[in-house]
Design a protein around this motif. Structure first.
Motif, PDB file in Angstrom:
ATOM      1  N   MET A  82      25.069 -23.463   3.084  1.00  0.00           N
ATOM      2  CA  MET A  82      26.318 -23.694   2.351  1.00  0.00           C
ATOM      3  C   MET A  82      26.046 -23.820   0.852  1.00  0.00           C
ATOM      4  O   MET A  82      26.767 -23.255   0.044  1.00  0.00           O
ATOM      5  CB  MET A  82      27.041 -24.946   2.872  1.00  0.00           C
ATOM      6  N   ARG A  83      25.005 -24.570   0.512  1.00  0.00           N
ATOM      7  CA  ARG A  83      24.669 -24.754  -0.906  1.00  0.00           C
ATOM      8  C   ARG A  83      24.333 -23.427  -1.580  1.00  0.00           C
ATOM      9  O   ARG A  83      24.570 -23.254  -2.763  1.00  0.00           O
ATOM     10  CB  ARG A  83      23.489 -25.721  -1.058  1.00  0.00           C
ATOM     11  N   ARG A  84      23.789 -22.499  -0.809  1.00  0.00           N
ATOM     12  CA  ARG A  84      23.422 -21.187  -1.356  1.00  0.00           C
ATOM     13  C   ARG A  84      24.572 -20.191  -1.291  1.00  0.00           C
ATOM     14  O   ARG A  84      24.411 -19.033  -1.634  1.00  0.00           O
ATOM     15  CB  ARG A  84      22.209 -20.638  -0.611  1.00  0.00           C
ATOM     16  N   GLY A  85      25.723 -20.655  -0.793  1.00  0.00           N
ATOM     17  CA  GLY A  85      26.899 -19.788  -0.743  1.00  0.00           C
ATOM     18  C   GLY A  85      26.856 -18.762   0.370  1.00  0.00           C
ATOM     19  O   GLY A  85      27.576 -17.765   0.329  1.00  0.00           O
ATOM     20  N   LYS A  86      26.009 -18.973   1.380  1.00  0.00           N
ATOM     21  CA  LYS A  86      25.877 -18.007   2.473  1.00  0.00           C
ATOM     22  C   LYS A  86      26.914 -18.231   3.566  1.00  0.00           C
ATOM     23  O   LYS A  86      27.125 -17.355   4.397  1.00  0.00           O
ATOM     24  CB  LYS A  86      24.478 -18.110   3.101  1.00  0.00           C
ATOM     25  N   THR A  87      27.491 -19.431   3.616  1.00  0.00           N
ATOM     26  CA  THR A  87      28.485 -19.738   4.628  1.00  0.00           C
ATOM     27  C   THR A  87      29.379 -20.848   4.089  1.00  0.00           C
ATOM     28  O   THR A  87      29.138 -21.358   3.003  1.00  0.00           O
ATOM     29  CB  THR A  87      27.820 -20.145   5.967  1.00  0.00           C
ATOM     30  N   ASP A  88      30.416 -21.176   4.832  1.00  0.00           N
ATOM     31  CA  ASP A  88      31.314 -22.250   4.407  1.00  0.00           C
ATOM     32  C   ASP A  88      31.796 -23.029   5.625  1.00  0.00           C
ATOM     33  O   ASP A  88      31.510 -22.666   6.764  1.00  0.00           O
ATOM     34  CB  ASP A  88      32.495 -21.697   3.597  1.00  0.00           C
ATOM     35  N   ILE A  89      32.514 -24.100   5.375  1.00  0.00           N
ATOM     36  CA  ILE A  89      32.976 -24.988   6.442  1.00  0.00           C
ATOM     37  C   ILE A  89      33.815 -24.242   7.480  1.00  0.00           C
ATOM     38  O   ILE A  89      33.644 -24.450   8.672  1.00  0.00           O
ATOM     39  CB  ILE A  89      33.807 -26.157   5.853  1.00  0.00           C
ATOM     40  N   ALA A  90      34.700 -23.369   7.033  1.00  0.00           N
ATOM     41  CA  ALA A  90      35.584 -22.657   7.967  1.00  0.00           C
ATOM     42  C   ALA A  90      34.760 -21.816   8.946  1.00  0.00           C
ATOM     43  O   ALA A  90      35.017 -21.825  10.150  1.00  0.00           O
ATOM     44  CB  ALA A  90      36.571 -21.780   7.199  1.00  0.00           C
ATOM     45  N   GLU A  91      33.766 -21.111   8.420  1.00  0.00           N
ATOM     46  CA  GLU A  91      32.928 -20.273   9.271  1.00  0.00           C
ATOM     47  C   GLU A  91      32.134 -21.139  10.254  1.00  0.00           C
ATOM     48  O   GLU A  91      32.040 -20.830  11.441  1.00  0.00           O
ATOM     49  CB  GLU A  91      31.980 -19.434   8.415  1.00  0.00           C
ATOM     50  N   LEU A  92      31.579 -22.239   9.761  1.00  0.00           N
ATOM     51  CA  LEU A  92      30.796 -23.119  10.627  1.00  0.00           C
ATOM     52  C   LEU A  92      31.673 -23.770  11.690  1.00  0.00           C
ATOM     53  O   LEU A  92      31.237 -23.959  12.827  1.00  0.00           O
ATOM     54  CB  LEU A  92      30.067 -24.175   9.797  1.00  0.00           C
ATOM     55  N   ALA A  93      32.903 -24.105  11.334  1.00  0.00           N
ATOM     56  CA  ALA A  93      33.831 -24.692  12.307  1.00  0.00           C
ATOM     57  C   ALA A  93      34.101 -23.696  13.431  1.00  0.00           C
ATOM     58  O   ALA A  93      34.148 -24.073  14.606  1.00  0.00           O
ATOM     59  CB  ALA A  93      35.127 -25.109  11.624  1.00  0.00           C
TER      60      ALA A  93
ATOM     61  N   ILE B  21      32.083 -21.268  14.435  1.00  0.00           N
ATOM     62  CA  ILE B  21      30.864 -21.148  15.232  1.00  0.00           C
ATOM     63  C   ILE B  21      30.724 -22.364  16.141  1.00  0.00           C
ATOM     64  O   ILE B  21      30.367 -22.247  17.316  1.00  0.00           O
ATOM     65  CB  ILE B  21      29.630 -20.990  14.315  1.00  0.00           C
ATOM     66  N   SER B  22      31.028 -23.534  15.604  1.00  0.00           N
ATOM     67  CA  SER B  22      30.956 -24.774  16.374  1.00  0.00           C
ATOM     68  C   SER B  22      31.932 -24.729  17.550  1.00  0.00           C
ATOM     69  O   SER B  22      31.613 -25.157  18.671  1.00  0.00           O
ATOM     70  CB  SER B  22      31.268 -25.955  15.458  1.00  0.00           C
ATOM     71  N   GLN B  23      33.111 -24.183  17.298  1.00  0.00           N
ATOM     72  CA  GLN B  23      34.123 -24.036  18.339  1.00  0.00           C
ATOM     73  C   GLN B  23      33.605 -23.098  19.442  1.00  0.00           C
ATOM     74  O   GLN B  23      33.792 -23.363  20.632  1.00  0.00           O
ATOM     75  CB  GLN B  23      35.396 -23.473  17.715  1.00  0.00           C
ATOM     76  N   GLN B  24      32.948 -22.020  19.039  1.00  0.00           N
ATOM     77  CA  GLN B  24      32.380 -21.083  20.003  1.00  0.00           C
ATOM     78  C   GLN B  24      31.328 -21.785  20.860  1.00  0.00           C
ATOM     79  O   GLN B  24      31.278 -21.606  22.078  1.00  0.00           O
ATOM     80  CB  GLN B  24      31.768 -19.882  19.282  1.00  0.00           C
ATOM     81  N   PHE B  25      30.491 -22.610  20.221  1.00  0.00           N
ATOM     82  CA  PHE B  25      29.483 -23.372  20.966  1.00  0.00           C
ATOM     83  C   PHE B  25      30.156 -24.250  22.024  1.00  0.00           C
ATOM     84  O   PHE B  25      29.723 -24.286  23.175  1.00  0.00           O
ATOM     85  CB  PHE B  25      28.662 -24.242  20.008  1.00  0.00           C
ATOM     86  N   ASN B  26      31.219 -24.939  21.621  1.00  0.00           N
ATOM     87  CA  ASN B  26      31.918 -25.834  22.545  1.00  0.00           C
ATOM     88  C   ASN B  26      32.504 -25.086  23.735  1.00  0.00           C
ATOM     89  O   ASN B  26      32.532 -25.610  24.844  1.00  0.00           O
ATOM     90  CB  ASN B  26      33.001 -26.623  21.818  1.00  0.00           C
ATOM     91  N   VAL B  27      32.955 -23.844  23.505  1.00  0.00           N
ATOM     92  CA  VAL B  27      33.466 -23.024  24.601  1.00  0.00           C
ATOM     93  C   VAL B  27      32.322 -22.663  25.559  1.00  0.00           C
ATOM     94  O   VAL B  27      32.487 -22.709  26.779  1.00  0.00           O
ATOM     95  CB  VAL B  27      34.149 -21.742  24.059  1.00  0.00           C
ATOM     96  N   LEU B  28      31.165 -22.333  24.996  1.00  0.00           N
ATOM     97  CA  LEU B  28      30.017 -21.936  25.816  1.00  0.00           C
ATOM     98  C   LEU B  28      29.408 -23.112  26.566  1.00  0.00           C
ATOM     99  O   LEU B  28      28.872 -22.951  27.658  1.00  0.00           O
ATOM    100  CB  LEU B  28      28.930 -21.290  24.943  1.00  0.00           C
ATOM    101  N   ASP B  29      29.492 -24.308  25.972  1.00  0.00           N
ATOM    102  CA  ASP B  29      28.886 -25.511  26.554  1.00  0.00           C
ATOM    103  C   ASP B  29      29.772 -26.050  27.670  1.00  0.00           C
ATOM    104  O   ASP B  29      30.427 -27.077  27.528  1.00  0.00           O
ATOM    105  CB  ASP B  29      28.669 -26.563  25.462  1.00  0.00           C
ATOM    106  N   THR B  30      29.770 -25.349  28.804  1.00  0.00           N
ATOM    107  CA  THR B  30      30.677 -25.701  29.899  1.00  0.00           C
ATOM    108  C   THR B  30      30.324 -27.039  30.543  1.00  0.00           C
ATOM    109  O   THR B  30      31.184 -27.685  31.130  1.00  0.00           O
ATOM    110  CB  THR B  30      30.689 -24.592  30.978  1.00  0.00           C
TER     111      THR B  30
END
Length: 104
Positions: free
Chosen positions: A49-60, A62-71
Motif C-alpha cells: 500500500m505504501r508503494r502504491g501497488k494496492t489499496d484498501i478497496a482491493e484488499l477488502a 481479496i479478503s472477502q474472497q478468502f472468507n468465501v473460500l474459508d468454508t
C-alpha cells in the motif's frame, strides 16, 4: 532518459524510505490481525500500500474472497478448500464455454 517506469521505481524507493506512519500501521492491522500485531503478511500488505501497488478497496475484495473460500471458518485455507475453489472455476468455465469432452 526519463521513463515512466523509472519514475515509478523512484517513487517506490522513496516510499520505502519514508517512515512507517501510525496510519500505515493502523490500516495494515485493520486488514488482518485482530490482536493488533503485525506479522509478515500484514507487513507485506502495508508495504504494498505504501508503494502504491494496492489499496484498501482491493484488499477488502481479496479478503472477502478468502472468507468465501474459508468454508470451515478457521482463518486458514486447507488444500480441500482450494481444490473446491479450483473445481468451481473449472465448472464455471466449462459451462460458459459449452463444456465439451476429453481432457484430463
Amino acid at each position: 532518459g526519463h521513463t515512466l517506469e523509472g519514475s515509478l521505481r523512484r517513487a517506490e524507493r522513496e516510499a520505502m524510505r519514508r517512515p512507517v506512519s501510525e496510519q500505515d500501521v493502523d490500516v495494515a492491522r485493520r486488514i488482518l490481525d485482530p490482536q493488533g500485531r503485525m506479522g509478515c503478511a500484514e507487513f507485506i500488505l502495508m508495504e504494498l500500500m505504501r508503494r502504491g501497488k494496492t489499496d484498501i478497496a482491493e484488499l477488502a475484495g481479496i479478503s472477502q474472497q478468502f472468507n468465501v473460500l474459508d468454508t470451515t471458518r478457521d482463518g486458514v485455507l486447507e488444500p480441500a478448500e482450494i481444490d473446491r475453489f479450483n473445481l468451481s472455476l473449472f465448472d464455471r468455465h466449462h459451462r460458459h464455454h459449452g463444456g465439451g469432452s476429453g481432457g484430463g
